[in-house]
Design a protein around this motif. Structure first.
Motif, PDB file in Angstrom:
ATOM      1  N   GLU A  72      28.444  25.018  23.697  1.00 36.56           N
ATOM      2  CA  GLU A  72      28.953  23.660  23.529  1.00 36.56           C
ATOM      3  C   GLU A  72      29.254  23.358  22.061  1.00 36.56           C
ATOM      4  O   GLU A  72      30.289  22.764  21.732  1.00 36.56           O
ATOM      5  CB  GLU A  72      27.936  22.656  24.063  1.00 36.56           C
ATOM      6  CG  GLU A  72      28.390  21.207  23.962  1.00 36.56           C
ATOM      7  CD  GLU A  72      27.360  20.219  24.474  1.00 36.56           C
ATOM      8  OE1 GLU A  72      27.668  19.018  24.535  1.00 36.56           O
ATOM      9  OE2 GLU A  72      26.225  20.648  24.804  1.00 36.56           O
ATOM     10  N   ASP A  94      23.900  27.583  26.839  1.00 37.47           N
ATOM     11  CA  ASP A  94      24.856  26.514  27.128  1.00 37.47           C
ATOM     12  C   ASP A  94      25.054  25.612  25.916  1.00 37.47           C
ATOM     13  O   ASP A  94      26.180  25.200  25.600  1.00 37.47           O
ATOM     14  CB  ASP A  94      24.378  25.678  28.316  1.00 37.47           C
ATOM     15  CG  ASP A  94      24.445  26.432  29.639  1.00 37.47           C
ATOM     16  OD1 ASP A  94      25.145  27.466  29.694  1.00 37.47           O
ATOM     17  OD2 ASP A  94      23.802  25.987  30.600  1.00 37.47           O
ATOM     18  N   LYS A  95      23.960  25.301  25.230  1.00 37.92           N
ATOM     19  CA  LYS A  95      24.053  24.418  24.061  1.00 37.92           C
ATOM     20  C   LYS A  95      24.802  25.096  22.915  1.00 37.92           C
ATOM     21  O   LYS A  95      25.584  24.449  22.202  1.00 37.92           O
ATOM     22  CB  LYS A  95      22.653  23.986  23.621  1.00 37.92           C
ATOM     23  CG  LYS A  95      21.960  23.078  24.609  1.00 37.92           C
ATOM     24  CD  LYS A  95      20.718  22.405  24.034  1.00 37.92           C
ATOM     25  CE  LYS A  95      19.615  23.390  23.730  1.00 37.92           C
ATOM     26  NZ  LYS A  95      18.373  22.701  23.288  1.00 37.92           N
ATOM     27  N   ASP A 136      30.819  31.817  28.877  1.00 37.20           N
ATOM     28  CA  ASP A 136      29.369  31.604  28.899  1.00 37.20           C
ATOM     29  C   ASP A 136      28.679  32.752  28.179  1.00 37.20           C
ATOM     30  O   ASP A 136      29.063  33.920  28.331  1.00 37.20           O
ATOM     31  CB  ASP A 136      28.865  31.550  30.343  1.00 37.20           C
ATOM     32  CG  ASP A 136      29.372  30.338  31.099  1.00 37.20           C
ATOM     33  OD1 ASP A 136      29.758  29.356  30.427  1.00 37.20           O
ATOM     34  OD2 ASP A 136      29.386  30.374  32.332  1.00 37.20           O
ATOM     35  N   ASN A 164      32.439  25.338  20.983  1.00 35.99           N
ATOM     36  CA  ASN A 164      33.647  24.675  21.491  1.00 35.99           C
ATOM     37  C   ASN A 164      33.968  23.415  20.698  1.00 35.99           C
ATOM     38  O   ASN A 164      35.136  23.137  20.385  1.00 35.99           O
ATOM     39  CB  ASN A 164      33.464  24.317  22.965  1.00 35.99           C
ATOM     40  CG  ASN A 164      33.816  25.466  23.899  1.00 35.99           C
ATOM     41  OD1 ASN A 164      34.809  26.151  23.681  1.00 35.99           O
ATOM     42  ND2 ASN A 164      33.019  25.681  24.925  1.00 35.99           N
ATOM     43  N   ASN A 165      32.946  22.650  20.364  1.00 36.43           N
ATOM     44  CA  ASN A 165      33.151  21.412  19.615  1.00 36.43           C
ATOM     45  C   ASN A 165      33.671  21.701  18.209  1.00 36.43           C
ATOM     46  O   ASN A 165      34.590  21.030  17.727  1.00 36.43           O
ATOM     47  CB  ASN A 165      31.843  20.619  19.536  1.00 36.43           C
ATOM     48  CG  ASN A 165      32.042  19.236  18.951  1.00 36.43           C
ATOM     49  OD1 ASN A 165      32.844  18.448  19.436  1.00 36.43           O
ATOM     50  ND2 ASN A 165      31.308  18.937  17.889  1.00 36.43           N
ATOM     51  N   ARG A 207      36.008  25.216  30.791  1.00 35.96           N
ATOM     52  CA  ARG A 207      35.239  26.196  31.555  1.00 35.96           C
ATOM     53  C   ARG A 207      35.626  26.211  33.029  1.00 35.96           C
ATOM     54  O   ARG A 207      35.614  27.267  33.678  1.00 35.96           O
ATOM     55  CB  ARG A 207      33.744  25.872  31.413  1.00 35.96           C
ATOM     56  CG  ARG A 207      32.808  26.715  32.280  1.00 35.96           C
ATOM     57  CD  ARG A 207      32.812  28.151  31.817  1.00 35.96           C
ATOM     58  NE  ARG A 207      31.975  29.015  32.621  1.00 35.96           N
ATOM     59  CZ  ARG A 207      32.359  29.571  33.767  1.00 35.96           C
ATOM     60  NH1 ARG A 207      33.560  29.307  34.267  1.00 35.96           N
ATOM     61  NH2 ARG A 207      31.547  30.379  34.423  1.00 35.96           N
TER      62      ARG A 207
END
Length: 443
Positions: free
Chosen positions: A56, A52-53, A39, A59-60, A73
């Protein structure tokens, strides 16, 4: 669909006896590197969702690369975040993380500063950190830039996530197909249409700075190349030369365009200066010459020609001199394109043995090819193009029509033949083109 037009230019796709080795890549599994993206630390409650976005998207990006496997996570043990804390390496080893990304987001007026550190968990070593500051509305670009750096540190390959992809979006049925040129981020975000859909359009090509767009339109009933300024939105027909014009490509410096014109039973290559409209004819005679592409240094071109029977690949200097054939396999070779380093060429191959295939050849310093490898096959494969780092190839594949319905999508595959995956687009899609990194374009 547009590749069928190329095939019709050739009188046949009768086999030519093979003189080189052809290898079909199998799909053996290989292991992706496990990485934990922790995080990101937010300095205000309002920015927690933004963190958070960003995580994300990172990770993508890493997951889609196929080379890196982000760890879920829910398995994390340590709860410390930010770039100022030294990780508890035993906690990350326990969940099998080879690398750890720690980061934070600071708000500075209307901008954000995204900082991160990459840790080697096994060596307990700081591999370096970076910080990117940009308008907060460009938070996705900040995330892609983090992904680029992480990917490069781990794989040794340049990242390609801060890029754009243009393609031809398809609507309607098999017999009543409509198209628009679309543009999106590499992961499908920020999707937009660049043409109105009032004419059949295909093969979008972005300039090196992504400020101009070439595409082929049937607005005048026969294919013509249009050039569009993406800033002013103005567009015009590239050339008033008689005949059907198609298969355009920008030179590496963006000053010239090479393309094909078909008329009188022959098809030849032309080069045009973007600034003054001056042009020259590069190939001559009664043969069909098409699908030209520049080498990365702009000194050579590669294209398809039927001068030896069928469609084979030829390399020449930019003015058409020192012409030599580099493909010797059975069938026809279409849509050749040099890799960004000039060490490979990708192409579509059509033969009775494989149907449609996506292939590559290794090139030496003298641009001589050594064998060929088929990475993927399908009902209809076309328009292969390289990611800016030369590691990934994007292409389109159409499945056999089911009644009036058609399924045509974009796919990416690693140059090794591994990790083939479908690219998410809202519509049917074909004719993809990958931009240069946005950073390199001053964007």
């Amino acid at each position: 669909m547009f590749i069928l037009f190329f095939l019709l230019l050739f009188s046949s796709i009768s086999p030519v006896m093979a003189e080189g080795e052809v290898i079909t890549i199998n799909k053996a599994q290989y292991s992706a590197v496990p990485v934990a993206v922790n995080d990101f630390q937010a300095f205000s409650g309002a920015d927690a969702l933004l963190c958070d976005k960003i995580v994300e998207v990172i990770n993508n990006d890493l997951k889609l690369s196929g080379a890196i496997k982000p760890i879920k996570r829910a398995t994390f043990i340590e709860n410390k975040t930010g770039i100022r804390n030294r990780p508890l390496f035993a906690a990350w080893k326990q969940i099998s993380a080879n690398f750890l990304v720690n980061g934070q987001v600071e708000r500075i007026g209307r901008e954000i500063k995204v900082s991160f550190i990459l840790w080697d968990v096994l060596l307990q070593k700081d591999l370096g950190g970076f910080a990117f500051q940009m308008p907060d509305r460009l938070w996705r670009r900040a995330a892609h830039k983090v992904s680029d750096q992480v990917y490069e540190k781990i794989t040794g390959q340049t990242g390609y996530f801060d890029t754009k992809i243009a393609y031809a979006a398809q609507f309607g049925t098999y017999l009543d197909r409509r198209t628009k040129i679309a543009l999106m981020d590499w992961d499908g975000a920020n999707h937009e249409y660049l043409t109105a859909g009032d004419a059949f359009v295909t093969t979008p090509i972005l300039s090196p700075k992504s400020d101009k767009l070439l595409y082929v339109s049937y607005k005048q009933k026969v294919p013509k190349i249009y050039i569009k300024d993406l800033r002013s939105k103005k567009e015009k027909v590239l050339s008033n030369l008689p005949g059907m014009s198609f298969a355009p490509r920008f030179s590496p410096d963006g000053n010239c365009i090479i393309f094909s014109i078909a008329r009188g039973g022959s098809t030849h290559l032309y080069e045009m200066n973007v600034h003054n409209g001056e042009y020259r004819q590069i190939t001559h005679g009664n043969s069909i010459n098409t699908s030209p592409s520049y080498s990365p240094d702009g000194k050579h071109i590669i294209f398809t020609s039927d001068r030896s029977g069928g469609g084979q690949l030829y390399v020449a200097t930019r003015d058409g001199g020192n012409l030599r054939r580099i493909s010797f396999g059975q069938g026809s070779y279409l849509g050749p394109c040099f890799s960004p380093k000039g060490d490979y060429v990708v192409f579509t191959k059509v033969s009775s043995e494989i149907g449609f295939g996506l292939g590559i050849m290794k090139l030496d310093e003298d641009i001589q090819a050594s064998g060929e490898r088929i990475l993927a096959t399908g009902y209809l494969i076309e328009n292969a193009y390289w990611a800016p780092n030369g590691r990934t190839i994007i292409f389109s594949r159409q499945e056999p029509p089911v009644g009036s319905r058609v399924h045509s999508k974009l796919y990416m595959i690693d140059v090794s033949g591994h990790h083939e995956r479908e690219v998410n687009t809202p519509d049917n899609a074909s004719s993809p083109y990958w931009s240069q990194p946005l950073e390199a374009m001053g964007m």
